[in-house]
Design an enzyme around this catalytic site. Structure first.
Site, PDB file in Angstrom:
ATOM      1  N   CYS A 246      45.406  41.390  31.675  1.00  0.00           N
ATOM      2  CA  CYS A 246      44.405  40.323  31.687  1.00  0.00           C
ATOM      3  C   CYS A 246      43.414  40.397  30.543  1.00  0.00           C
ATOM      4  O   CYS A 246      43.060  39.374  29.954  1.00  0.00           O
ATOM      5  CB  CYS A 246      43.686  40.279  33.037  1.00  0.00           C
ATOM      6  SG  CYS A 246      42.674  41.735  33.416  1.00  0.00           S
ATOM      7  N   HIS A 305      39.357  41.465  37.040  1.00  0.00           N
ATOM      8  CA  HIS A 305      40.210  40.492  36.369  1.00  0.00           C
ATOM      9  C   HIS A 305      39.384  39.773  35.304  1.00  0.00           C
ATOM     10  O   HIS A 305      38.200  39.484  35.512  1.00  0.00           O
ATOM     11  CB  HIS A 305      40.781  39.480  37.366  1.00  0.00           C
ATOM     12  CG  HIS A 305      41.671  38.459  36.723  1.00  0.00           C
ATOM     13  ND1 HIS A 305      42.754  38.801  35.940  1.00  0.00           N
ATOM     14  CD2 HIS A 305      41.626  37.096  36.728  1.00  0.00           C
ATOM     15  CE1 HIS A 305      43.348  37.704  35.510  1.00  0.00           C
ATOM     16  NE2 HIS A 305      42.674  36.664  35.960  1.00  0.00           N
ATOM     17  N   ASP A 328      41.780  30.581  32.225  1.00  0.00           N
ATOM     18  CA  ASP A 328      42.409  31.869  32.533  1.00  0.00           C
ATOM     19  C   ASP A 328      43.818  31.905  31.954  1.00  0.00           C
ATOM     20  O   ASP A 328      44.733  31.282  32.495  1.00  0.00           O
ATOM     21  CB  ASP A 328      42.446  32.079  34.043  1.00  0.00           C
ATOM     22  CG  ASP A 328      42.844  33.505  34.411  1.00  0.00           C
ATOM     23  OD1 ASP A 328      43.297  34.248  33.517  1.00  0.00           O
ATOM     24  OD2 ASP A 328      42.703  33.875  35.590  1.00  0.00           O
ATOM     25  N   ASN A 368      35.367  33.877  45.581  1.00  0.00           N
ATOM     26  CA  ASN A 368      34.672  33.580  46.840  1.00  0.00           C
ATOM     27  C   ASN A 368      35.591  33.486  48.050  1.00  0.00           C
ATOM     28  O   ASN A 368      35.194  32.943  49.088  1.00  0.00           O
ATOM     29  CB  ASN A 368      33.892  32.271  46.704  1.00  0.00           C
ATOM     30  CG  ASN A 368      32.584  32.305  47.466  1.00  0.00           C
ATOM     31  OD1 ASN A 368      32.183  33.326  48.013  1.00  0.00           O
ATOM     32  ND2 ASN A 368      31.912  31.175  47.522  1.00  0.00           N
ATOM     33  N   ASP A 370      37.676  34.690  51.395  1.00  0.00           N
ATOM     34  CA  ASP A 370      37.442  35.635  52.489  1.00  0.00           C
ATOM     35  C   ASP A 370      38.642  36.563  52.607  1.00  0.00           C
ATOM     36  O   ASP A 370      39.794  36.150  52.395  1.00  0.00           O
ATOM     37  CB  ASP A 370      37.252  34.900  53.812  1.00  0.00           C
ATOM     38  CG  ASP A 370      35.908  34.202  53.889  1.00  0.00           C
ATOM     39  OD1 ASP A 370      35.044  34.478  53.040  1.00  0.00           O
ATOM     40  OD2 ASP A 370      35.735  33.365  54.795  1.00  0.00           O
ATOM     41  N   GLU A 407      25.623  41.335  30.886  1.00  0.00           N
ATOM     42  CA  GLU A 407      24.842  40.321  31.584  1.00  0.00           C
ATOM     43  C   GLU A 407      25.579  39.939  32.861  1.00  0.00           C
ATOM     44  O   GLU A 407      26.771  39.620  32.820  1.00  0.00           O
ATOM     45  CB  GLU A 407      24.654  39.084  30.699  1.00  0.00           C
ATOM     46  CG  GLU A 407      23.883  37.965  31.372  1.00  0.00           C
ATOM     47  CD  GLU A 407      23.754  36.727  30.492  1.00  0.00           C
ATOM     48  OE1 GLU A 407      23.314  35.683  31.020  1.00  0.00           O
ATOM     49  OE2 GLU A 407      24.104  36.801  29.303  1.00  0.00           O
ATOM     50  N   GLU A 417      25.752  35.796  49.439  1.00  0.00           N
ATOM     51  CA  GLU A 417      26.475  35.828  50.704  1.00  0.00           C
ATOM     52  C   GLU A 417      25.493  35.901  51.869  1.00  0.00           C
ATOM     53  O   GLU A 417      24.459  36.580  51.793  1.00  0.00           O
ATOM     54  CB  GLU A 417      27.420  37.029  50.762  1.00  0.00           C
ATOM     55  CG  GLU A 417      28.469  37.053  49.656  1.00  0.00           C
ATOM     56  CD  GLU A 417      29.543  36.004  49.845  1.00  0.00           C
ATOM     57  OE1 GLU A 417      29.536  35.334  50.898  1.00  0.00           O
ATOM     58  OE2 GLU A 417      30.397  35.852  48.949  1.00  0.00           O
ATOM     59  N   ILE A 499      38.681  54.781  43.401  1.00  0.00           N
ATOM     60  CA  ILE A 499      38.153  56.030  42.858  1.00  0.00           C
ATOM     61  C   ILE A 499      38.552  56.092  41.391  1.00  0.00           C
ATOM     62  O   ILE A 499      39.718  56.339  41.067  1.00  0.00           O
ATOM     63  CB  ILE A 499      38.701  57.250  43.613  1.00  0.00           C
ATOM     64  CG1 ILE A 499      38.373  57.140  45.109  1.00  0.00           C
ATOM     65  CG2 ILE A 499      38.142  58.536  43.028  1.00  0.00           C
ATOM     66  CD1 ILE A 499      38.998  58.239  45.940  1.00  0.00           C
ATOM     67  N   PRO A 500      37.605  55.826  40.478  1.00  0.00           N
ATOM     68  CA  PRO A 500      37.951  55.882  39.052  1.00  0.00           C
ATOM     69  C   PRO A 500      38.049  57.318  38.575  1.00  0.00           C
ATOM     70  O   PRO A 500      37.261  58.181  38.976  1.00  0.00           O
ATOM     71  CB  PRO A 500      36.780  55.151  38.385  1.00  0.00           C
ATOM     72  CG  PRO A 500      35.633  55.362  39.309  1.00  0.00           C
ATOM     73  CD  PRO A 500      36.212  55.443  40.706  1.00  0.00           C
TER      74      PRO A 500
END
EC number: 2.3.2.13
Length: 597
Positions: A246, A305, A328, A368, A370, A407, A417, A499-500
């Site tokens: 991406c 993404h 995109d 956005n 669910d 930013e 939310e 977990i990076p």
């Protein structure tokens, strides 16, 4: 002089490159005395392989054997490579003299108030049109990392390649005149670019791959800029360049759009949804034993993404949806039968106006949707057991106009939310289900536990490098999924965290020089560590055309020696992308001497 006035002098100083809606001048040098123009007429012939309905006009000024023509293009003129000929006609319309055809590029003009890409801020234009260097954001929402990217939109021949990309679109190959006739619209041009940056349907630029098998191409993390990709595509006759993901698609799209004159910036959305069935939700399916039963093209949540936003008017939509538009180029879902997405107004996404073109429902889902968990019983019945509206679309980020820092623009895409209260019993038994995904078969732990309200329970899973080193992907991320199901309730609690794996800091000390770190990006590709932060120590002065010496060091925190070190050095306006391979013995000496636990 024209290129300087039109802010294209970095693009070319020998060829004419101008922006529409802004005058430019050409000079006719006459070998004989200029005839009286009441008896003769000067005509200017422009050719673009298509009928341009815009009204061009010019005025002239004669002086000492020269005629200066000042040309005025309409603000909605077609962009492209024009051929220009000046003809001298007699009073009865006979051609007496004509010049040899000369060519020039006409681009969009965000400095022109009447152009549909007009952006009334010089600070923004310096960043979103003229800046050749940028930052792409990666990592996860709670551990954001950065990658330097060289857009290089003003590098030699890039403008030719950008129009070559348009010329190779399916519409252009089928009916070039009809395709060129639409090139006055940034909506049309930007949508075409999103389709052509990926190579899924056409003679597009970049081929995507996500399975870790890159032996017949370039590992996506090895790219440091767009120019080598675009040049390779052009030199190979439109053959797709392998491979991208991406952020690579995003970087290339940003280069092309900025080069054409459309203000563009790169965006990263964390916890980004991929909704495959257009129901504006991400659906996770489990059986009675809490085993995943999602099959085929299942919904997913990406840790991040990337896409681009471009600035333009939307005359094809109701009033109020001008401005930033999502585009995109990563091939995810088809739009009008091809893999592209946008332009979609950011405001429409925030307001939930999912009926507006282009692809608003898909973009709305990305930020956005669910997260819904379903239990699938043996008879096929599906029962919804939980719904979470807070997981998807976090820390939406772009590089600041005011410096090399992030930013947060989440508020542009969504309202805060609402509070989501969930009742918990004081005491209940639950089944605990833990999966770790290392781009290999899942490792699963199941246990039954008794939990009191507000009392923490720890489940310890020790992962040593030997467990995951051979199968961790190039994104250096371990994803943990936990499911908690109260024994006497249907309400399942699902939580995923990433977990990076931390990369070591790369220290670069350049000796006897002064260098702008925003114009040079260096990346050290060392398996299995491929993204390394850079730190520059600046000493002395830089001298043009003189060699520099750089000392690079870092700490290897792994219990193995690293091999195959490759430095990639690239700088817009300074040097093309170059790879420098380190000596095998030298790499081992560095790693062993600096090894630490």
């Amino acid at each position: 002089e024209n290129n300087h006035t039109h802010r294209t002098e970095e693009m070319d100083v020998e060829r004419l490159v101008v922006r529409r809606g802004q005058p430019f001048s050409v000079v006719l040098q006459c070998t004989e005395q200029i005839p009286q123009l009441q008896d003769h007429q000067l005509n200017l012939i422009l050719h673009l392989d298509s009928q341009d309905n815009g009204k061009w006009w010019f005025n002239q000024r004669n002086a000492q054997g020269e005629v200066m023509l000042t040309l005025h293009s309409p603000a909605d003129a077609l962009v492209g490579l024009y051929s220009m000929t000046v003809v001298l006609l007699s009073a009865d319309g006979q051609i007496l003299e004509q010049t040899k055809p000369q060519t020039f590029y006409l681009l969009f003009n965000p400095w022109c108030k009447d152009d549909s890409v007009y952006l009334p801020s010089e600070e923004l234009l310096q960043e979103y049109i003229l800046n050749e260097n940028g930052i792409l954001y990666q990592g996860s929402w709670d551990d954001i990392t950065t990658v330097l990217w060289n857009f290089g939109q003003f590098e030699k021949d890039v403008v030719d390649i950008c129009f070559e990309v348009l010329d190779n679109s399916p519409t252009a190959l089928k009916n070039s005149e009809m395709e060129i006739a639409n090139r006055g619209s940034p909506v049309y041009v930007s949508r075409t670019i999103t389709a052509m940056v990926n190579a899924n349907d056409d003679r597009g630029v970049v081929s995507g791959r996500w399975d870790g098998k890159y032996s017949d191409g370039v590992v996506p993390t090895r790219w440091t800029g767009s120019v080598p990709i675009l040049r390779r595509w052009s030199e190979d006759g439109g053959q797709k360049v392998r491979y991208g993901q991406c952020w690579v698609f995003t970087g290339v799209a940003c280069t092309v759009l900025r080069c054409l004159g459309i203000p563009t910036r790169c965006i990263t959305n964390y916890s980004s949804a991929h909704d495959t069935d257009a129901n504006i939700s991400v659906d996770y399916l489990f059986n009675d034993q809490l085993e995943s039963v999602s099959e085929g093209r299942k919904d997913s949540i990406w840790n991040y993404h990337c896409w681009v936003e471009s600035w333009m008017k939307r005359d094809d939509l109701p009033e109020g949806y001008d401005g930033w538009q999502v585009l995109d180029p990563t091939p995810q879902e088809r739009s009008d039968g091809i893999f592209c997405c946008g332009p979609c107004p950011v405001r429409a996404v925030k307001e939930g106006e999912v009926g507006f073109k282009y692809d608003t429902p898909f973009v709305f889902s990305e930020v956005n949707a669910d997260l819904i968990v379903w239990i699938v019983h043996p008879d096929g019945e599906r029962i919804q057991v939980s719904q979470n509206s807070k997981v998807i679309g976090r820390n939406i980020s772009t590089k600041s106009v005011y410096g090399d820092f992030r930013e947060d623009i989440t508020a542009n895409y969504k309202y805060p939310e609402g509070k989501n209260k969930r009742p918990y019993p004081e005491l209940f038994c639950a089944q605990w289900h833990l999966q770790t995904n290392l781009t290999s078969p899942l490792r699963t732990i199941n246990s039954k536990i008794s939990l009191h309200h507000f009392i923490a329970h720890k489940e310890v899973l020790r992962l040593q490098y030997g467990h995951y080193g051979a199968c961790v992907s190039e994104h250096h991320m371990i994803r943990v999924t936990a499911l908690l199901q109260p024994t006497d309730q249907d309400n399942i609690i699902l939580q995923e965290i990433n977990i990076p794996l931390k990369m070591p800091v790369l220290h670069i000390k350049v000796m006897n020089c002064s260098i702008n770190t925003s114009t040079v990006s260096m990346a050290l590709a060392l398996l299995p560590m491929t993204d390394i932060c850079s730190k520059f120590q600046i000493i002395g002065k830089a001298i043009v055309s003189h060699k520099l010496t750089a000392h690079i060091s870092f700490n290897n925190s792994l219990p193995v020696s690293l091999q195959g070190g490759v430095f990639t050095v690239e700088g817009a306006g300074l040097t093309e992308a170059k790879e420098i391979k380190t000596q095998y013995v030298l790499v081992l000496e560095i790693m062993q001497s600096m090894y630490s636990t």
